[in-house]
Design a protein around this motif. Structure first.
Motif, PDB file in Angstrom:
ATOM      1  N   PHE A 150     -61.805 -84.833  32.341  1.00  0.00           N
ATOM      2  CA  PHE A 150     -60.362 -84.713  32.142  1.00  0.00           C
ATOM      3  C   PHE A 150     -59.979 -84.428  30.700  1.00  0.00           C
ATOM      4  CE2 PHE A 150     -61.041 -89.366  31.633  1.00  0.00           C
ATOM      5  CZ  PHE A 150     -60.411 -89.594  30.421  1.00  0.00           C
ATOM      6  N   VAL A 151     -58.800 -83.809  30.571  1.00  0.00           N
ATOM      7  CA  VAL A 151     -58.124 -83.623  29.293  1.00  0.00           C
ATOM      8  C   VAL A 151     -56.672 -84.028  29.507  1.00  0.00           C
ATOM      9  CG1 VAL A 151     -57.445 -82.003  27.486  1.00  0.00           C
ATOM     10  CG2 VAL A 151     -59.643 -81.688  28.663  1.00  0.00           C
ATOM     11  N   ILE A 152     -56.163 -84.908  28.642  1.00  0.00           N
ATOM     12  CA  ILE A 152     -54.762 -85.332  28.722  1.00  0.00           C
ATOM     13  C   ILE A 152     -54.024 -84.812  27.496  1.00  0.00           C
ATOM     14  CG2 ILE A 152     -53.176 -87.246  29.102  1.00  0.00           C
ATOM     15  CD1 ILE A 152     -55.627 -88.997  29.784  1.00  0.00           C
ATOM     16  N   LEU A 153     -52.975 -84.050  27.738  1.00  0.00           N
ATOM     17  CA  LEU A 153     -52.175 -83.458  26.678  1.00  0.00           C
ATOM     18  C   LEU A 153     -50.800 -84.112  26.703  1.00  0.00           C
ATOM     19  CD1 LEU A 153     -52.994 -79.773  27.686  1.00  0.00           C
ATOM     20  CD2 LEU A 153     -54.145 -81.108  25.897  1.00  0.00           C
ATOM     21  N   GLY A 154     -50.363 -84.694  25.583  1.00  0.00           N
ATOM     22  CA  GLY A 154     -49.069 -85.333  25.709  1.00  0.00           C
ATOM     23  C   GLY A 154     -48.462 -85.914  24.451  1.00  0.00           C
ATOM     24  N   ASP A 155     -47.204 -86.283  24.634  1.00  0.00           N
ATOM     25  CA  ASP A 155     -46.447 -87.074  23.668  1.00  0.00           C
ATOM     26  C   ASP A 155     -46.470 -88.504  24.214  1.00  0.00           C
ATOM     27  OD1 ASP A 155     -44.563 -88.429  22.180  1.00  0.00           O
ATOM     28  OD2 ASP A 155     -42.958 -86.963  22.459  1.00  0.00           O
ATOM     29  N   PHE A 156     -47.244 -89.372  23.545  1.00  0.00           N
ATOM     30  CA  PHE A 156     -47.470 -90.729  24.053  1.00  0.00           C
ATOM     31  C   PHE A 156     -46.511 -91.755  23.469  1.00  0.00           C
ATOM     32  CE2 PHE A 156     -51.292 -88.378  24.860  1.00  0.00           C
ATOM     33  CZ  PHE A 156     -51.753 -88.867  26.080  1.00  0.00           C
ATOM     34  N   ASN A 157     -45.795 -91.385  22.409  1.00  0.00           N
ATOM     35  CA  ASN A 157     -44.792 -92.279  21.801  1.00  0.00           C
ATOM     36  C   ASN A 157     -45.346 -93.647  21.402  1.00  0.00           C
ATOM     37  OD1 ASN A 157     -42.261 -90.944  21.475  1.00  0.00           O
ATOM     38  ND2 ASN A 157     -42.089 -90.824  23.700  1.00  0.00           N
ATOM     39  N   VAL A 158     -46.601 -93.695  20.991  1.00  0.00           N
ATOM     40  CA  VAL A 158     -47.216 -94.975  20.653  1.00  0.00           C
ATOM     41  C   VAL A 158     -46.663 -95.512  19.328  1.00  0.00           C
ATOM     42  CG1 VAL A 158     -49.344 -94.466  21.906  1.00  0.00           C
ATOM     43  CG2 VAL A 158     -49.175 -93.884  19.471  1.00  0.00           C
ATOM     44  N   ASN A 159     -46.612 -96.817  19.226  1.00  0.00           N
ATOM     45  CA  ASN A 159     -46.272 -97.471  17.959  1.00  0.00           C
ATOM     46  C   ASN A 159     -47.517 -97.817  17.154  1.00  0.00           C
ATOM     47  OD1 ASN A 159     -43.479 -97.441  18.311  1.00  0.00           O
ATOM     48  ND2 ASN A 159     -43.522 -99.337  19.509  1.00  0.00           N
ATOM     49  N   SER A 160     -48.654 -97.874  17.843  1.00  0.00           N
ATOM     50  CA  SER A 160     -49.919 -98.221  17.203  1.00  0.00           C
ATOM     51  C   SER A 160     -51.033 -97.386  17.817  1.00  0.00           C
ATOM     52  CB  SER A 160     -50.220 -99.706  17.415  1.00  0.00           C
ATOM     53  OG  SER A 160     -51.570-100.001  17.106  1.00  0.00           O
ATOM     54  N   MET A 161     -52.002 -96.980  16.987  1.00  0.00           N
ATOM     55  CA  MET A 161     -53.135 -96.212  17.497  1.00  0.00           C
ATOM     56  C   MET A 161     -53.958 -97.026  18.499  1.00  0.00           C
ATOM     57  SD  MET A 161     -52.655 -93.366  15.956  1.00  0.00           S
ATOM     58  CE  MET A 161     -54.128 -92.341  16.018  1.00  0.00           C
ATOM     59  N   ASP A 162     -53.828 -98.358  18.442  1.00  0.00           N
ATOM     60  CA  ASP A 162     -54.565 -99.211  19.378  1.00  0.00           C
ATOM     61  C   ASP A 162     -54.164 -98.946  20.832  1.00  0.00           C
ATOM     62  OD1 ASP A 162     -55.855-100.424  17.274  1.00  0.00           O
ATOM     63  OD2 ASP A 162     -54.503-102.147  17.193  1.00  0.00           O
ATOM     64  N   GLU A 163     -52.954 -98.453  21.043  1.00  0.00           N
ATOM     65  CA  GLU A 163     -52.498 -98.207  22.411  1.00  0.00           C
ATOM     66  C   GLU A 163     -53.363 -97.172  23.132  1.00  0.00           C
ATOM     67  OE1 GLU A 163     -48.224 -97.913  23.166  1.00  0.00           O
ATOM     68  OE2 GLU A 163     -47.880 -98.515  21.084  1.00  0.00           O
ATOM     69  N   TYR A 164     -53.920 -96.224  22.387  1.00  0.00           N
ATOM     70  CA  TYR A 164     -54.752 -95.193  23.016  1.00  0.00           C
ATOM     71  C   TYR A 164     -56.017 -95.768  23.639  1.00  0.00           C
ATOM     72  CZ  TYR A 164     -51.878 -91.648  20.639  1.00  0.00           C
ATOM     73  OH  TYR A 164     -50.844 -90.857  20.200  1.00  0.00           O
ATOM     74  N   SER A 165     -56.447 -96.941  23.175  1.00  0.00           N
ATOM     75  CA  SER A 165     -57.676 -97.549  23.689  1.00  0.00           C
ATOM     76  C   SER A 165     -57.533 -98.004  25.136  1.00  0.00           C
ATOM     77  CB  SER A 165     -58.087 -98.745  22.821  1.00  0.00           C
ATOM     78  OG  SER A 165     -57.132 -99.789  22.909  1.00  0.00           O
TER      79      SER A 165
END
Length: 223
Positions: A150-165
């Motif tokens: 998979f590849v996910i392309l997006g605007d994730f609106n995270v407040n912290s890079m930790d959210e991507y985990s």
């Protein structure tokens, strides 16, 4: 095989005024696939135009999929994917949110005929709401994407890079070791996330005048 992906929040193409400029930018970057957020189709503020079809034509992207997050202003508002490679099938899901502006994820099965392989490309725009709203959206995505290339392309609106985990078994083009502020006011909120059996060769920012975001671009190694 190496493919060039982009993700870009286009801010409704500035009411249609930026359509040609955005298309030329996509074309000049020689992208294979690009995910677009905040797309208007048929709304009054873009003059009823089919903006995603126009972008596909002017950027020389023959395959497209638009998934509306919501009805808006006489038309639809949502996410889209443009591709040089055949989209075999596609569908989408609207997320639960407390605010009027709905958010969603779309999924496209893309056929890479040169290597006889398929990958699943997702395009998303997550909620600005803090707390459990965006976390639940990320957890849902994590469950949904596992098991595919998979590849996910997006605007994730995270407040912290930790959210991507929260998306497991993945690699982020925009990460804590080398964060890239894609939102012009600051914030590494746009990302290209790939399953960990793929690879990321390079990542760069394409600065643009057409939105309050810049486009994130990554070259992905498809194994």
């Amino acid at each position: 095989m190496i493919l060039r992906f982009g993700t870009y929040n286009v801010r409704n193409t500035d009411g249609g005024a930026s359509l040609r400029g955005i298309a030329e930018e996509i074309k000049s970057l020689n992208l294979d696939i690009v995910g677009l957020q905040e797309i208007d189709v048929g709304t009054n503020r873009v003059g009823g135009r089919n903006t995603i079809a126009e972008l596909a034509v002017h950027s020389d992207m023959p395959f497209l999929y638009f998934y509306p997050s919501m009805r808006f202003d006489g038309g639809f508002y949502g996410n889209a994917v443009l591709s040089r490679h055949k989209i075999e099938s596609a569908h989408g899901t609207v997320f639960q949110t407390k605010k009027y502006e709905k958010r969603s994820i779309l999924s496209c099965t893309v056929v890479l005929e040169e290597i006889g392989k398929e990958i699943v490309v997702h395009g998303t725009h997550l909620s600005l709401e803090d707390g459990d709203i965006r976390r639940n959206q990320l957890l849902w995505i994590n469950e949904y994407v596992q098991g595919d290339d998979f590849v996910i392309l997006g605007d994730f609106n995270v407040n912290s890079m930790d959210e991507y985990s929260l998306v497991e078994k993945s690699i982020c083009a925009n990460n804590a070791d080398s964060p890239i502020d894609t939102f012009k006011s600051g914030g590494a909120i746009d990302n290209i996330i790939v399953s960990d059996n793929l690879g990321i060769k390079s990542v760069f920012l394409s600065e643009t005048e057409f939105s309050d975001h810049n486009m994130l671009v990554a070259e992905i190694v498809i194994k």
